[in-house]
Enzyme design. Structure first.
Site, PDB file in Angstrom:
ATOM      1  N   PRO A   1      18.197  76.146  54.790  1.00 60.63           N
ATOM      2  CA  PRO A   1      19.285  76.031  55.772  1.00 60.63           C
ATOM      3  C   PRO A   1      19.630  77.394  56.358  1.00 60.63           C
ATOM      4  CG  PRO A   1      19.797  74.802  53.778  1.00 60.63           C
ATOM      5  CD  PRO A   1      18.570  75.608  53.478  1.00 60.63           C
ATOM      6  N   GLU A   2      19.756  77.450  57.673  1.00 55.94           N
ATOM      7  CA  GLU A   2      20.127  78.684  58.363  1.00 55.94           C
ATOM      8  C   GLU A   2      21.569  78.553  58.850  1.00 55.94           C
ATOM      9  OE1 GLU A   2      17.065  79.862  61.176  1.00 55.94           O
ATOM     10  OE2 GLU A   2      15.544  78.795  60.024  1.00 55.94           O
TER      11      GLU A   2
END
Length: 310
Positions: A2-3
């Site tokens: 996840p960014e």
């Protein structure tokens, strides 16, 4: 992994779901998830009775504020938070459970088991990775000139520098590829070679792609879901990432996959021309000199070829 857009969507969903809840007890089933304190049992004891006051985000870190404590959580590859009722069936790979006094519980699931949690009393105790982060992409103090200053001393490929987190916080493989495509910058170009004008545009494009990704719930490339268990939708709008072999949406040329900074990297070689190497620049210069000499030879008057022989 996840960014920023995915972590921000997790933050927003958890803010709506658990802020104000009082922790009754905590169960740590995989001790290595807990980095601080060293004894996971102390982690459980310290959080019992605490109220979740707010949930923030810095880069890819979630920050649970429970004065006087702060819990810093990094989802890493596949960490997920889900709210459930006590007694609901559990899914596999549930490693930490926060039971609340209202009969609900926040469950942390992590198939890859790379996620981390740290408890701290003050910012000096925060994880080193959190303390070393660069500015947020939407920070008012960050402009094209500041980005140029941060990039100009790095000779490494621009993609490698943007992934370091010390230049700008929150960017990862997906959104670096997307922003570089929008800016027409090849990921192998040296960061120090970017002009001030290119840095102005790159920052605009970083903010643009992140804003659109946040609004559509992030990109569910693999297992990402937010706190409600919902997938994101931005993967449908990606220009290059994950589109190897497909036609570029802008020029129609085939998207190719490279290896840059040890990461799979997607690029359109027409929209993002490959930077010239030092050798190719020298070769071009040599050809130019040779062509000029040939032209001079052809146009020289009789008796002038080879210089004055008198």
């Amino acid at each position: 992994m996840p960014e920023l857009p995915e972590v921000e969507n997790v933050r927003r969903s958890l803010e709506a779901l658990v802020v104000g809840k009082v922790i009754q007890s905590v169960q740590v089933r995989l001790p290595r998830i807990i980095r601080q304190p060293e004894d996971p049992r102390l982690f459980e004891v310290m959080l019992a009775g605490q109220t979740i006051d707010s949930i923030g985000r810095r880069g890819k870190y979630l920050i649970f504020s429970m004065p006087p404590l702060t819990m810093i959580s990094h989802l890493r590859m596949e960490g997920q938070y889900r709210l459930a009722d006590q007694g609901d069936p559990e899914v596999p790979h549930t490693h930490v459970i926060f039971q609340f006094t209202d009969g609900t519980e926040l469950r942390y699931r992590d198939v890859r088991q790379f996620g981390t949690m740290d408890l701290a009393f003050n910012p000096s105790e925060f994880p080193a990775g959190l303390k070393s982060l660069g500015p947020e992409p939407f920070d008012d103090a960050l402009d094209g000139r500041e980005l140029y200053r941060r990039l100009h001393s790095h000779k490494a490929p621009i993609k490698a520098v943007l992934l370091q987190q010390t230049c700008i916080a929150g960017l990862g493989n997906i959104y670096v590829d997307e922003a570089l495509f929008l800016s027409g910058i090849h990921p192998e170009r040296s960061a120090s070679q970017l002009t001030k004008r290119q840095c102005d545009k790159l920052l605009i494009d970083i903010r643009d792609v992140l804003t659109r990704a946040i609004l559509t719930g992030g990109s569910s490339i693999k297992t990402y879901v937010n706190g409600y268990g919902r997938h994101g939708g931005f993967q449908m709008a990606l220009n290059v990432y994950g589109r190897e072999g497909q036609a570029c949406n802008h020029c129609g040329q085939e998207i190719v996959k490279l290896r840059v900074a040890g990461r799979g990297t997607h690029v359109c070689l027409h929209c993002q021309p490959k930077p010239r190497t030092r050798r190719s620049v020298q070769t071009t210069a040599t050809k130019r000199v040779t062509n000029q000499a040939t032209t001079a030879t052809k146009t020289a008057a009789p008796g002038q070829i080879g210089g004055n022989l008198e």
